[in-house]
Design a protein around this motif. Sequence first.
Motif: not given
Ligand SMILES: Nc1nc2c(c(=O)[nH]1)N[C@H]1C(S)=C(S)[C@@H](COP(=O)(O)O)O[C@H]1N2
Length: 549
Positions: A267-268, A410, A391, A271, A405, A425, A316-317, A361, A359, A382, A396, A408
Amino acid sequence: MTQKPTILTGAVVGGLLTIALIAVFFLGARLIGAPFVPFDIFDWIARLLPGPIITFGIDLIVSIISALNIDGLSNAAKTAEQIMAVGGMLVTGIAAGAILFAVLRNRDFASRYSPGLLTGLIVGVPVMLISNSINRSAALNAIPGGVLISAGWILLGFIVWGLALGWAHNQLAKSASSASASTAAVQVMDRRRFLITVGGASAAVTVMGAGLGAILGQGGPAEAAITTDETGAAQPWSASNSLPNADDPLQPAPGTRSELTSLVDHYRIDINTLPPVVREEEWKLKLTGLLDNPTELTLASLRDNYAPMHQFVTLACISNRIAGELIGTTRWTGVSLQKILAEVKPKSNATHLKITAADGFDEVVAIETIMNDERVMLAYAWDGLPLEVKHGFPLRIYIPNHYGMKQPKWITEIEFIEGWQEGYWVRRGWDRDALMRATTVIDTVAVDMMIVEADNKMKVPIGGIAHAGNRGISRVEVRVDDGEWTAAQLRKPMSETTWVIWRYDWPFEAGEHTFSVRCQEGDGTPQIETVASSRPSGATGIHSVKEML
Ligand SMILES: Nc1nc2c(c(=O)[nH]1)N[C@H]1C(S)=C(S)[C@@H](COP(=O)(O)O)O[C@H]1N2
Ligand SMILES: [Mo]
């Protein structure tokens, strides 16, 4: 007595020209890596909206996609966002056309060009500023002077669009006044013909822009980054290696999900309508703040100067619903943050790391968490491959036991600070710790794979996954209808933080049955059975499926 074109006509012309403008921006994105304006505006608005509204929006999208039974929830959700972004720009263009025509019904301007030019600027300047402030995915922005070219491109697009809108208005007004001597029917004909011409021209530009864009830029700007390793081979680790628990004799029930999620199926969630594209040559991890040795690290130095750490990880999200798709397991490679801390030497008053991403975040991690767990790591691969753009390329973080959440992608900077702060978040109302909830899922009731035992007893393999962060799973139980909770067999997990595959061979009885499943964590803590939705702390409740057998 000239009859000025109506507001409705303005809306139609505005809509037609905006479709063409969107197509031109699409072509620009594909051809020269310019920003794609609708996505930038959409992402900007999404960051501004209050948490509950965003959550409501995401929930709505997820519900619609689930109701439509579309596979690949997170991809479908991104597509839905993209459609909304383009639709939003179209609606804005329609409104702009209507407003301009309304203004011109009541007012005359000295210059024939100024109303259109003004409209282009009024819409174009803010859009240009927003796009520049938010866009990190446009390839063009990464080259020297590219941001200026992007800005000029966006502004030019809107100016031409505004001028065309003003020109169309003038043409329509003219055809009305020149026809004033003749009949009203002729007027209507002239207008209609002109509108058809505008429609045709817009359609031509749209087809050319979108068509060329689709052909020329296959893969798109966001996919442009490299996903091969140094040897040029793009083989995932799993293609030539077996899993660490391969010797476990328990075979998953047929139909159980793959124990290791393939990269395409992972899954991905983030934001961004398009993920930010970070170029390795320009990227450095900045380690700043309360440190004795602040420094900057390249990706090569992270890869080469530290022994790589490999971990099998289930991510997991927090938005994942019971039995949802927003969970996946792969093999992460990176550097333990303990090693980096030893080098940069946090000052005695530093308590937390504030991690910022390309981004915008951000999240905050306690130094204590890192010192207590060497598994907290900065990951760059990965399944043996450099992180894919979506990803988190190039870097990361992994923090066991927490939902995505808190982690992070990137990453661009890690600042050492004194005291805790709310992350992206958390500021929007989600749980400050976001500890993964225990969850158990039925993947399969494999009635087609019935086992016939020596005494002619028939058994149906049932199976799935159970997960509880880094806390382990000690027991999984299955219940059929109102029967007893019966223990399932557990496969050894790939690591202490991955999901556990369970299996239960159920003595077959024909008819309709409801199968339910629940687990206990490593220390015997039972899974929470009370039903709660994802927000703010992760979904709870047990999974049940009804089958007619
Ligand atoms: N920079 C950044 N990192 C982030 C996010 C984001 O929106 N921006 N979303 C997070 C959330 S809510 C989740 S569930 C995971 C998902 O990682 P994936 O997309 O590689 O599965 O990334 C996290 N890292
Ligand atoms: Mo998430």
